[in-house]
Design a protein around this motif. Structure first.
Motif, PDB file in Angstrom:
ATOM      1  N   UNK A 246     -37.981  -7.196 -13.162  1.00  0.00           N
ATOM      2  CA  UNK A 246     -38.052  -7.194 -14.620  1.00  0.00           C
ATOM      3  C   UNK A 246     -38.436  -8.549 -15.184  1.00  0.00           C
ATOM      4  N   UNK A 247     -38.067  -9.632 -14.483  1.00  0.00           N
ATOM      5  CA  UNK A 247     -38.335 -10.964 -15.000  1.00  0.00           C
ATOM      6  C   UNK A 247     -39.745 -11.414 -14.655  1.00  0.00           C
ATOM      7  N   UNK A 248     -40.294 -12.250 -15.531  1.00  0.00           N
ATOM      8  CA  UNK A 248     -41.633 -12.755 -15.316  1.00  0.00           C
ATOM      9  C   UNK A 248     -41.695 -13.805 -14.224  1.00  0.00           C
ATOM     10  N   UNK A 249     -42.901 -14.101 -13.784  1.00  0.00           N
ATOM     11  CA  UNK A 249     -43.130 -15.130 -12.764  1.00  0.00           C
ATOM     12  C   UNK A 249     -44.293 -16.008 -13.187  1.00  0.00           C
ATOM     13  N   UNK A 250     -44.137 -17.301 -12.906  1.00  0.00           N
ATOM     14  CA  UNK A 250     -45.209 -18.233 -13.219  1.00  0.00           C
ATOM     15  C   UNK A 250     -45.079 -18.939 -14.538  1.00  0.00           C
TER      16      UNK A 250
ATOM     17  N   UNK B 272     -40.853 -16.842 -18.405  1.00  0.00           N
ATOM     18  CA  UNK B 272     -40.000 -16.837 -17.222  1.00  0.00           C
ATOM     19  C   UNK B 272     -40.744 -17.125 -15.917  1.00  0.00           C
ATOM     20  N   UNK B 273     -39.988 -17.698 -14.983  1.00  0.00           N
ATOM     21  CA  UNK B 273     -40.455 -17.868 -13.604  1.00  0.00           C
ATOM     22  C   UNK B 273     -39.271 -17.590 -12.687  1.00  0.00           C
ATOM     23  N   UNK B 274     -39.171 -16.340 -12.243  1.00  0.00           N
ATOM     24  CA  UNK B 274     -38.005 -15.917 -11.461  1.00  0.00           C
ATOM     25  C   UNK B 274     -38.295 -15.986  -9.970  1.00  0.00           C
TER      26      UNK B 274
ATOM     27  N   UNK C 224     -31.525 -22.391 -13.493  1.00  0.00           N
ATOM     28  CA  UNK C 224     -31.483 -23.569 -12.630  1.00  0.00           C
ATOM     29  C   UNK C 224     -32.756 -23.586 -11.786  1.00  0.00           C
ATOM     30  N   UNK C 225     -33.047 -24.749 -11.221  1.00  0.00           N
ATOM     31  CA  UNK C 225     -34.159 -24.873 -10.274  1.00  0.00           C
ATOM     32  C   UNK C 225     -33.884 -26.065  -9.368  1.00  0.00           C
TER      33      UNK C 225
END
Length: 537
Positions: free
Chosen positions: A135-139, A127-129, A188-189
C-alpha cells in the motif's frame, strides 16, 4: 527590507514539505522562519531519544493546558516541536495515514479535492517504504521502515494476545482496512529518525532560492489593506520585517497558527479588542473546534524479562548504546510503540473507533522532569495503551495577550461528552480482555495500573479521567471549509476574508482522523503547496 516570493512560518511536518515543493522549480524565493534551532542533535536523531526531548525546552515548546474538569482537574502537558522539523523531530514516529472514511468526510463537508482517492496519490508520492506491504509508495523522499525484526519478544506476545482477544492480524494499517493488530510502520531510516526536516527541508536548504532562519520568533503578519504583505519577527534580540511578494504561509500547527492569526488581528473581534489588537478581519472560528486524541496505559508486572531489564541498568544502557553507535540498530533505533492496532468498542460500529499501542516496558515510577523511556521500572513490566480515534469533545486555543512570547491558553475540554466517556469505558475493559488471554495471563504477575481494585464502572471512569492525557494529535483550530462563518480557511487553504495568506498544517483538518496525525500533516503540506503553485500559474 528583504522580499521573498513566499514566507513560510514554521518548519514542521507540513512546513518542511511546503518549503521543498515551492522551491523545487528554482523560480521562487522561499524564506522559512523557525522559532527553534537546529535538528542536528543526538537525541533528536536517535529514535528512542524522544524520551530526552520530551521535556527539553531547547527543542520543545513545553506547553501546559488549562486545568481540565474532564481530566480530574489536571493541567495536561502538551509537548510541541520547537526545532527544525517541528513535532516530527520529537514524536514517536508511528506512520499511519488515517482511514479512507476520514478524508471522504473532509470532502463531503464541502472541500472538493480532499477525498481519499484525491489524497492517496499524494501520500504514495511522498513515501519510500522498505517493507513487504504494497500500500505504501516507494521512491519518495520520506522513508518509512518495517522494523518488526527489531521488536522485543514480549511485544510479539502482546500482539498474539490481541489476536486471541478477537482482533485479526493486520500487517498494514495503511492498507484496505485499519482494523486488527500488527506492527507499526515507522518514519526511520538507517537507525535514525526520518523527520520532515531530514526528508524535505534539508534537501531544500541546498538550493540557492531557499533561506532558513532559526531562532526567528514571528510576532505578527503585516498587511497592506486586506492583503498579507509580510511578517515581523525577533531574532537575536532584533526586530525585522520581511515582505512577501506572493504569499505568507502559516505552518505553525494547531497551537501556533491560530495564535499567530489572532496576534495579527484575525479572530474573534471582541476577544482581540479586549486585548488591544487592531482588527484585520473578524472570524470567531479562529482557535475554535480543537480536537485531540486522548490516551491511557494499563500497566502490568511480568514474569519474563522486558525492555526494562535492557534499558534500566547501566550495563544495559552501555550495551545498547554501543550497539546503536556502531551499528545503528537495537532498541534505541526504533519507537517505544512496537506494534498496536485498531478495534471497535461495539461490533455494531461501522469501523474502528480505538487505537492500540503495545509497549514492552513500563514506567510506573517516572523520573521527575523526564519521560522515563530510557529509565524504566526496575522490575519486568509492559503496558498496553489506547487512544480514541474520533472523539466528539471540542476545545479551543486562544492567545492570552498581545505578547507572542506568552503561551496560548489551551482548553481541551476532554471527555466533555457522554459519547467519549462511554466509548472509553468500553475500551479500557477491552484492554483487560487482552490481558486475560491465555498468552498474556500466564506472563502477568499483577496489574499495576490501575490495579485490580479498580473494577466498577465508576472507578474505571474516575481512573481514566485522572490518568488520561493527550497523545499529541491536536487538529482543527483553523478548520477548512467553504463557509466563512464556520471555517478559517477555504478548500484551497486561503484564509477567509483576506488575501495573500494561507494556513497549511494540521490545524486545517475539518475533523480529526483515525490514527497518528504526522503522515496526514505532511500530505497537507504537499497538497497545499500544489494549490499555491496552481493558483500562481
Amino acid at each position: 527590507m528583504r522580499t521573498f516570493d513566499f514566507i513560510i512560518v514554521g518548519s514542521g511536518s507540513a512546513g518542511s514539505v511546503v518549503a521543498e515543493r515551492l522551491s523545487a522549480s528554482g523560480r521562487h524565493s522561499v524564506l522559512v522562519l523557525e522559532a527553534g534551532g537546529s535538528d542536528r542533535r543526538f537525541f533528536v536523531q536517535m529514535p528512542l531519544g524522544y524520551g530526552k526531548t520530551f521535556y527539553d525546552k531547547s527543542v520543545n515548546w513545553m506547553y501546559r493546558a488549562e486545568p481540565d474538569p474532564g481530566l480530574g482537574g489536571n493541567a495536561d502537558y502538551w509537548p510541541r516541536g520547537r526545532v527544525l522539523g517541528g513535532s516530527s523531530s520529537i514524536n514517536a514516529m508511528v506512520y499511519v495515514r488515517g482511514a479512507r472514511e476520514d478524508f471522504d468526510e473532509w470532502r463531503d463537508r464541502g472541500n472538493p479535492g480532499w477525498g481519499h482517492d484525491d489524497v492517496l496519490p499524494i501520500f504514495r508520492e511522498l513515501e519510500d517504504h522498505d517493507g513487504p506491504v504494497k500500500s505504501l509508495g516507494r521512491g519518495g523522499p520520506l522513508h518509512v521502515s518495517d522494523c518488526s525484526h527489531l521488536f522485543h519478544p514480549l511485544a510479539n506476545q502482546i500482539l498474539k494476545a490481541a489476536q486471541e482477544a478477537g482482533l485479526p492480524y493486520n500487517p498494514d494499517f495503511n492498507g484496505e482496512t485499519q482494523e486488527g493488530a500488527g506492527p507499526f510502520q515507522l518514519t526511520t531510516k538507517g537507525g535514525r529518525r526520518m523527520s520532515a526536516a531530514r526528508a524535505f527541508l534539508r534537501p531544500a536548504m541546498k538550493r540557492a532560492n531557499v533561506t532558513v532562519l532559526t531562532g526567528a520568533m514571528v510576532e505578527r503578519v503585516t498587511f497592506d489593506g486586506n492583503r498579507a504583505s509580510g511578517v515581523t519577527f525577533i531574532r537575536n534580540g532584533r526586530a525585522e520585517t520581511v515582505k512577501a511578494g506572493r504569499e505568507v504561509i502559516l505552518c505553525g500547527g494547531s497551537v501556533n497558527s491560530p495564535q499567530l492569526l489572532e496576534l495579527s488581528g484575525i479572530g474573534d473581534a471582541a476577544r482581540l479588542q479586549e486585548l488591544g489588537i487592531p482588527i484585520v478581519h473578524n472570524n470567531a472560528q479562529v482557535g475554535e473546534n480543537l480536537q485531540d486524541h486522548l490516551g491511557i496505559n494499563y500497566t502490568y508486572k511480568a514474569s519474563v524479562a522486558s525492555l526494562n531489564q535492557v534499558l534500566r541498568p547501566w550495563w544495559g544502557k552501555l550495551r545498547v548504546g554501543i550497539e546503536y553507535l556502531l551499528l545503528r540498530t537495537g532498541p534505541l533505533s526504533i519507537s517505544m510503540n512496537q506494534g498496536g492496532g485498531f478495534f471497535r468498542t461495539d461490533p455494531s460500529r461501522p469501523r474502528p473507533n480505538m487505537q492500540l499501542y503495545f509497549q514492552a516496558f513500563s514506567t510506573v515510577r517516572p523520573k521527575t522532569g523526564e519521560r522515563p523511556i530510557l529509565t524504566p521500572d526496575p522490575w519486568p513490566g509492559f503496558s498496553i495503551g489506547l487512544s480514541n480515534c474520533r472523539p466528539t469533545s471540542v476545545g479551543s486555543i486562544h492567545i492570552r495577550s498581545g505578547n507572542p512570547l506568552d503561551a496560548p491558553m489551551i482548553v481541551p475540554n476532554a471527555y466533555s461528552t457522554e459519547h467519549d466517556v462511554a466509548e472509553m469505558l468500553d475500551a479500557v475493559k477491552f484492554l483487560r480482555k487482552i490481558a486475560d488471554t491465555p498468552t498474556l495471563s500466564k506472563l502477568i504477575v499483577e496489574e499495576l495500573l490501575p490495579g485490580p481494585d479498580c473494577s466498577s464502572d465508576d472507578a474505571l471512569i474516575d481512573d481514566f479521567r485522572k490518568r488520561s492525557g493527550t497523545v499529541y494529535h491536536p487538529v482543527s483550530t483553523c478548520r477548512m471549509g467553504p463557509d466563512p462563518a464556520k471555517a478559517v480557511v477555504n478548500p484551497r487553504l486561503r484564509v477567509h476574508g483576506v488575501e495573500g495568506l494561507r494556513v497549511i498544517d494540521c490545524s486545517i483538518f475539518p475533523n480529526i482522523i483515525s490514527g497518528n496525525t504526522n503522515a496526514a500533516a505532511m500530505m497537507v503540506g504537499a497538497k497545499g503547496a500544489s494549490l499555491v503553485l496552481e493558483d500562481i500559474g
